[in-house]
Design a protein around this motif. Structure first.
Motif, mmCIF file in Angstrom:
data_model
loop_
_atom_site.group_PDB
_atom_site.id
_atom_site.type_symbol
_atom_site.label_atom_id
_atom_site.label_comp_id
_atom_site.label_asym_id
_atom_site.label_seq_id
_atom_site.Cartn_x
_atom_site.Cartn_y
_atom_site.Cartn_z
ATOM 1 N N LEU A 1 0.819 -1.213 0.000
ATOM 2 C CA LEU A 1 0.000 0.000 0.000
ATOM 3 C C LEU A 1 0.854 1.264 0.000
ATOM 4 O O LEU A 1 0.467 2.282 -0.594
ATOM 5 C CB LEU A 1 -0.945 -0.004 1.209
ATOM 6 C CG LEU A 1 -2.022 1.083 1.234
ATOM 7 C CD1 LEU A 1 -2.875 1.042 -0.026
ATOM 8 C CD2 LEU A 1 -2.907 0.947 2.474
ATOM 9 N N GLY A 2 2.011 1.232 0.617
ATOM 10 C CA GLY A 2 2.874 2.409 0.650
ATOM 11 C C GLY A 2 3.310 2.841 -0.738
ATOM 12 O O GLY A 2 3.380 4.044 -1.033
ATOM 13 N N VAL A 3 3.592 1.880 -1.624
ATOM 14 C CA VAL A 3 3.987 2.181 -3.006
ATOM 15 C C VAL A 3 2.812 2.803 -3.755
ATOM 16 O O VAL A 3 2.946 3.832 -4.440
ATOM 17 C CB VAL A 3 4.459 0.905 -3.727
ATOM 18 C CG1 VAL A 3 4.767 1.191 -5.189
ATOM 19 C CG2 VAL A 3 5.681 0.322 -3.032
ATOM 20 N N THR A 4 1.652 2.166 -3.623
ATOM 21 C CA THR A 4 0.458 2.657 -4.322
ATOM 22 C C THR A 4 0.081 4.064 -3.878
ATOM 23 O O THR A 4 -0.166 4.945 -4.714
ATOM 24 C CB THR A 4 -0.727 1.704 -4.063
ATOM 25 O OG1 THR A 4 -0.400 0.403 -4.570
ATOM 26 C CG2 THR A 4 -1.991 2.209 -4.735
ATOM 27 N N LEU A 5 0.035 4.292 -2.571
ATOM 28 C CA LEU A 5 -0.371 5.602 -2.063
ATOM 29 C C LEU A 5 0.608 6.697 -2.482
ATOM 30 O O LEU A 5 0.198 7.809 -2.840
ATOM 31 C CB LEU A 5 -0.491 5.573 -0.539
ATOM 32 C CG LEU A 5 -1.579 4.667 0.055
ATOM 33 C CD1 LEU A 5 -1.656 4.857 1.567
ATOM 34 C CD2 LEU A 5 -2.936 4.939 -0.585
ATOM 35 N N THR A 6 1.880 6.398 -2.479
ATOM 36 C CA THR A 6 2.885 7.390 -2.880
ATOM 37 C C THR A 6 2.733 7.757 -4.347
ATOM 38 O O THR A 6 2.727 8.939 -4.718
ATOM 39 C CB THR A 6 4.312 6.854 -2.631
ATOM 40 O OG1 THR A 6 4.450 6.489 -1.252
ATOM 41 C CG2 THR A 6 5.344 7.922 -2.961
ATOM 42 N N ALA A 7 2.588 6.739 -5.218
ATOM 43 C CA ALA A 7 2.445 6.984 -6.659
ATOM 44 C C ALA A 7 1.194 7.799 -6.956
ATOM 45 O O ALA A 7 1.221 8.751 -7.746
ATOM 46 C CB ALA A 7 2.415 5.661 -7.416
ATOM 47 N N MET A 8 0.084 7.455 -6.298
ATOM 48 C CA MET A 8 -1.176 8.127 -6.606
ATOM 49 C C MET A 8 -1.258 9.522 -5.972
ATOM 50 O O MET A 8 -1.896 10.420 -6.523
ATOM 51 C CB MET A 8 -2.358 7.258 -6.171
ATOM 52 C CG MET A 8 -2.336 5.876 -6.802
ATOM 53 S SD MET A 8 -1.894 5.897 -8.590
ATOM 54 C CE MET A 8 -0.984 4.363 -8.744
ATOM 55 N N ALA A 9 -0.602 9.703 -4.845
ATOM 56 C CA ALA A 9 -0.523 11.043 -4.258
ATOM 57 C C ALA A 9 0.279 11.966 -5.174
ATOM 58 O O ALA A 9 -0.104 13.122 -5.416
ATOM 59 C CB ALA A 9 0.111 10.981 -2.872
ATOM 60 N N LEU A 10 1.366 11.442 -5.727
ATOM 61 C CA LEU A 10 2.165 12.231 -6.673
ATOM 62 C C LEU A 10 1.367 12.563 -7.930
ATOM 63 O O LEU A 10 1.512 13.653 -8.501
ATOM 64 C CB LEU A 10 3.439 11.462 -7.045
ATOM 65 C CG LEU A 10 4.489 11.319 -5.931
ATOM 66 C CD1 LEU A 10 5.620 10.405 -6.397
ATOM 67 C CD2 LEU A 10 5.035 12.688 -5.538
ATOM 68 N N SER A 11 0.506 11.634 -8.357
ATOM 69 C CA SER A 11 -0.293 11.875 -9.569
ATOM 70 C C SER A 11 -1.291 13.007 -9.366
ATOM 71 O O SER A 11 -1.672 13.690 -10.325
ATOM 72 C CB SER A 11 -1.033 10.601 -9.985
ATOM 73 O OG SER A 11 -2.128 10.340 -9.120
ATOM 74 N N GLY A 12 -1.733 13.198 -8.132
ATOM 75 C CA GLY A 12 -2.628 14.309 -7.852
ATOM 76 C C GLY A 12 -1.907 15.639 -7.760
ATOM 77 O O GLY A 12 -2.482 16.685 -8.073
ATOM 78 N N LEU A 13 -0.640 15.608 -7.374
ATOM 79 C CA LEU A 13 0.121 16.844 -7.144
ATOM 80 C C LEU A 13 0.909 17.301 -8.361
ATOM 81 O O LEU A 13 1.028 18.503 -8.624
ATOM 82 C CB LEU A 13 1.090 16.640 -5.973
ATOM 83 C CG LEU A 13 0.460 16.454 -4.582
ATOM 84 C CD1 LEU A 13 1.526 16.017 -3.577
ATOM 85 C CD2 LEU A 13 -0.198 17.748 -4.121
ATOM 86 N N LEU A 14 1.455 16.352 -9.135
ATOM 87 C CA LEU A 14 2.417 16.695 -10.184
ATOM 88 C C LEU A 14 1.819 16.659 -11.580
ATOM 89 O O LEU A 14 2.488 16.261 -12.540
ATOM 90 C CB LEU A 14 3.615 15.739 -10.107
ATOM 91 C CG LEU A 14 4.363 15.723 -8.766
ATOM 92 C CD1 LEU A 14 5.545 14.765 -8.838
ATOM 93 C CD2 LEU A 14 4.842 17.129 -8.402
ATOM 94 N N ILE A 15 0.564 17.072 -11.711
ATOM 95 C CA ILE A 15 -0.056 17.107 -13.029
ATOM 96 C C ILE A 15 0.587 18.197 -13.890
ATOM 97 O O ILE A 15 1.218 19.113 -13.373
ATOM 98 C CB ILE A 15 -1.576 17.361 -12.916
ATOM 99 C CG1 ILE A 15 -1.856 18.587 -12.045
ATOM 100 C CG2 ILE A 15 -2.278 16.138 -12.373
ATOM 101 C CD1 ILE A 15 -3.312 18.943 -11.943
ATOM 102 N N PHE A 16 0.400 18.084 -15.198
ATOM 103 C CA PHE A 16 1.007 19.058 -16.116
ATOM 104 C C PHE A 16 0.011 19.431 -17.202
ATOM 105 O O PHE A 16 -1.087 18.878 -17.285
ATOM 106 C CB PHE A 16 2.294 18.490 -16.731
ATOM 107 C CG PHE A 16 2.092 17.189 -17.473
ATOM 108 C CD1 PHE A 16 1.678 17.179 -18.803
ATOM 109 C CD2 PHE A 16 2.314 15.975 -16.834
ATOM 110 C CE1 PHE A 16 1.492 15.994 -19.479
ATOM 111 C CE2 PHE A 16 2.123 14.774 -17.514
ATOM 112 C CZ PHE A 16 1.721 14.783 -18.836
ATOM 113 N N GLY A 17 0.389 20.373 -18.031
ATOM 114 C CA GLY A 17 -0.460 20.793 -19.149
ATOM 115 C C GLY A 17 -1.564 21.738 -18.736
ATOM 116 O O GLY A 17 -1.482 22.437 -17.722
#
Length: 427
Positions: free
Chosen positions: A79-95
């Motif tokens: 779960l730690g891997v999943t939560l980290t990846a998905m938290a980053l996906s919410g913060l580091l969006i582009f475009g």
């Protein structure tokens, strides 16, 4: 509005704090290896790419194809891997989406992803599935986890949209659920397929499937775009009408706003309120077929001119029939000048034989006509209009709807409606 702002701030604080605790706890308790770091990098990049290509939903919020990335990560990794990846996906969006979303929205999105995934993981943990398995029982559990994630995600979003717009979160949830469910049904199998490909063929298999993922997103975007094109057609019709009659500029949009206020007061469903709004906005579209000389005439109309005016509900129904998206709005438009006592036009129907939406529009239309300037007179005040509505209740207008209108539309609300719709527009 101040109360709604306080609720939003409190909710935002609770969500971000809860997410931070869950994220820190699970990251700390994950056995980080080079393999897990590689998993984090690959799925983080995929999720960020998907989150940067959202499809907006009609009632606020949006969906993305990242849902399948979330699901496959949830069933493959700690779960730690999943939560980290998905938290980053919410913060580091582009475009474009990055420009449109301020930091607090990104933080909120990342937080609600973390909470939704944490709750979804409890289903997998409860049934003691510690590694990816592809048997019937495991698939059912994964589907349950995916469903829990979707419900949690939509509930959190509906609550915050409800606080911001001061509307019922349940109503927002139901409408967005209807739009998000097809996306969910399409992306859950893709999530399983992603997990299988990654487990057996690694990153290469994952990236090969990423192209169908983007195609899935494109298909859903086309569906939403088609809906928006229909709404653009509605707006063009209204603008064409109001370009003919300078004295009724903004009238249709104001009637739409007032009709929606009545619909909300009588607890109509969100779907019916949307139906009502477009019927109200288009109620006078048949005036396109009436001469400008008649519409803008300052003196008294003769009988033939009155007949031309009275033809506009039928003309409006004929025009609207060609727009399939608008369902049976034509019937509502046809009957918006019927009277409660049966003395209206074009069909002389009475009472509850008149469609409810038509009766609502008649009240809103009458109020706005009384309070707006015309070529032959100045508009009346709010108090004078309310008095006139009460006078004709039971004869011209539905008395129950008049009573509700008078209760919900105060002078302040009326002024706000006029201020917002100086120019015709659709939200």
């Amino acid at each position: 509005m101040e109360s709604s702002s306080k609720k939003f701030k409190l909710f935002f604080t609770i969500i971000t704090l809860s997410a931070s605790i869950s994220l820190i706890w699970n990251v700390y308790n994950t056995n980080w290896t080079m393999e897990q770091l590689l998993n984090l990098l690959i799925f983080g990049i995929l999720a960020i790419s998907c989150e940067s290509l959202p499809v907006a939903l009609p009632k606020g919020g949006y969906v993305t194809v990242s849902y399948s990335i979330f699901l496959s990560s949830l069933i493959l990794f700690p779960l730690g891997v999943t939560l980290t990846a998905m938290a980053l996906s919410g913060l580091l969006i582009f475009g474009k989406v990055a420009v449109e979303q301020p930091l607090y929205k990104r933080v909120f999105n990342a937080s609600q992803y973390v909470i939704s995934l944490t709750v979804a993981y409890t289903a997998i943990y409860f049934f003691k599935i510690t590694s990816f398995q592809f048997d019937f029982k495991s698939i059912l559990i994964y589907i349950l986890a995916a469903l829990i994630y979707m419900i949690m995600n939509m509930t959190i979003v509906a609550l915050v949209l409800g606080f911001i717009s001061n509307k019922s979160p349940l109503a927002v949830w139901v409408v967005n659920f209807r739009w998000a469910l097809p996306n969910f049904m399409a992306l859950v199998p893709l999530g399983f397929l992603l997990a299988l490909l990654y487990k057996n063929w690694g990153p290469l298999g994952l990236f090969l499937l990423f192209i169908p993922l983007l195609i899935s997103r494109h298909a859903f975007q086309l569906y939403i775009d088609m809906r928006e094109n229909y709404l653009d057609t509605v707006e063009a019709l209204v603008q064409a009408l109001e370009a003919k009659d300078k004295y009724t500029s903004g009238h249709s949009a104001r009637v739409g706003k007032l009709a929606v206020a009545i619909g909300e007061a009588i607890k109509m469903s969100e779907e019916k309120i949307e139906f009502l709004k477009y019927a109200a906005v288009l109620h006078d579209v048949g005036k396109i077929g009436v001469s400008e000389m008649i519409l803008n005439k300052e003196g008294k109309l003769i009988d033939t001119e009155w007949e031309a005016i009275r033809s506009h509900p039928v003309i409006g129904q004929t025009i609207i029939k060609g727009i399939k998206f608008l369902f049976d709005i034509g019937q509502v438009v046809r009957h918006h000048h019927e009277r409660f006592d049966g003395q209206g036009y074009p069909d002389g129907v009475q009472g509850e034989e008149i469609p409810l939406e038509s009766r609502i529009i008649a009240v809103a239309d009458t109020y706005d006509a009384i309070t707006s300037d015309r070529s032959y007179r100045k508009g009346s005040t709010h108090s004078e209009a309310i008095a006139e509505l009460k006078r004709v209740a039971g004869t011209q207008l539905d008395p129950k709807l008049v009573e509700i209108f008078c209760a919900v539309v105060t002078n302040e609300v009326a002024l706000e409606v006029h201020a917002e719709h100086v120019q015709p527009a659709l939200s």
